[in-house]
Design an enzyme around this catalytic site. Structure first.
Site, mmCIF file in Angstrom:
data_model
loop_
_atom_site.group_PDB
_atom_site.id
_atom_site.type_symbol
_atom_site.label_atom_id
_atom_site.label_comp_id
_atom_site.label_asym_id
_atom_site.label_seq_id
_atom_site.Cartn_x
_atom_site.Cartn_y
_atom_site.Cartn_z
ATOM 1 N N HIS A 1 -2.168 -14.916 -2.293
ATOM 2 C CA HIS A 1 -1.470 -14.273 -1.179
ATOM 3 C C HIS A 1 -2.460 -14.059 -0.042
ATOM 4 O O HIS A 1 -3.673 -14.247 -0.210
ATOM 5 C CB HIS A 1 -0.846 -12.939 -1.624
HETATM 6 P P1 TYD Z 1 -1.503 -7.888 -6.380
HETATM 7 O O1 TYD Z 1 -2.197 -7.459 -5.139
HETATM 8 O O2 TYD Z 1 -0.416 -8.922 -6.239
HETATM 9 O O3 TYD Z 1 -2.565 -8.396 -7.458
HETATM 10 P P2 TYD Z 1 -3.472 -9.722 -7.505
HETATM 11 O O4 TYD Z 1 -3.650 -10.216 -6.117
HETATM 12 O O5 TYD Z 1 -4.742 -9.288 -8.133
HETATM 13 O O6 TYD Z 1 -2.824 -10.727 -8.366
HETATM 14 O O7 TYD Z 1 -0.940 -6.586 -7.105
HETATM 15 C C1 TYD Z 1 -0.414 -6.638 -8.426
HETATM 16 C C2 TYD Z 1 0.530 -5.458 -8.589
HETATM 17 O O8 TYD Z 1 -0.166 -4.230 -8.451
HETATM 18 C C3 TYD Z 1 1.656 -5.466 -7.569
HETATM 19 O O9 TYD Z 1 2.852 -5.045 -8.239
HETATM 20 C C4 TYD Z 1 1.264 -4.389 -6.585
HETATM 21 C C5 TYD Z 1 0.424 -3.450 -7.412
HETATM 22 N N1 TYD Z 1 -0.639 -2.803 -6.637
HETATM 23 C C6 TYD Z 1 -0.555 -1.452 -6.321
HETATM 24 O O10 TYD Z 1 0.418 -0.757 -6.666
HETATM 25 N N2 TYD Z 1 -1.567 -0.874 -5.602
HETATM 26 C C7 TYD Z 1 -2.656 -1.573 -5.196
HETATM 27 O O11 TYD Z 1 -3.574 -1.003 -4.539
HETATM 28 C C8 TYD Z 1 -2.727 -2.981 -5.512
HETATM 29 C C9 TYD Z 1 -3.883 -3.822 -5.073
HETATM 30 C C10 TYD Z 1 -1.699 -3.552 -6.231
#
Ligand code: TYD
Length: 151
Positions: A67
């Site tokens: 992303h």
């Molecule tokens: P995401 O940023 O998509 O993770 P990655 O890029 O590591 O694969 O986040 C994964 C999940 O965690 C998503 O449901 C959102 C949640 N999240 C939070 O609630 N707070 C945060 O600070 C972060 C980074 C993610």
């Protein structure tokens, strides 16, 4: 990184290409008892730090990310073990291998990121310029490419 560059970034006046997303060293104080590093917002990273999160217990072969963020600045540090971060500005990409806790990768807004090649026990710490906000995410790559080209 120059003070001018820090000021432009903090005012949001600097549209940063991929080559401005770079590995930055952080201070490291070592003596026979071990090492200590510290990171101050606006000083060692070009933004104020509002949030810290970390990835751990990542199974072998897993990947994270895929992303971009519209406005968020981030600084990614391998606190333990190692992993790769692939950054893509919509035109070109670069792979960074992170494996030490005394440097990290600065990631500017509007940069697609993908993390893979996690070693066993790796811990990925991310310093972020703002609180979690799902509306700041771009999770569709073709939408990201269109936005990054101003279409
Ligand atoms: P995401 O940023 O998509 O993770 P990655 O890029 O590591 O694969 O986040 C994964 C999940 O965690 C998503 O449901 C959102 C949640 N999240 C939070 O609630 N707070 C945060 O600070 C972060 C980074 C993610």
């Amino acid at each position: 990184m120059s003070t001018t560059f820090f000021k432009l970034i903090s005012r949001g006046e600097c549209k940063m290409p991929l080559f401005d997303c770079k590995v930055l060293n952080v201070p490291r104080i070592s003596d026979p008892r071990g090492s200590l590093s510290f990171i101050e917002g606006g000083s060692h990273v070009p933004f104020d730090i509002k949030r810290v999160y970390y990835l751990y217990d990542v199974p072998g072969g897993s990947d994270r990310g895929s992303h971009a963020h519209r406005h968020l600045h981030q600084f990614i540090v391998a606190m333990s073990g190692s992993f790769d971060v692939i950054l893509d500005d919509g035109e070109s990409s670069n792979r960074f291998h992170l494996n030490r806790s005394y440097y990290g990768l600065y990631v500017c807004p509007m940069m697609w990121r993908y993390l893979d090649n996690f070693s066993s026990g790796a811990v990925c710490m991310v310093l972020a310029s703002d609180y979690y906000d799902e509306s700041d995410y771009i999770r569709d790559y073709s939408e990201f490419v269109s936005l990054s080209k101003g279409k």
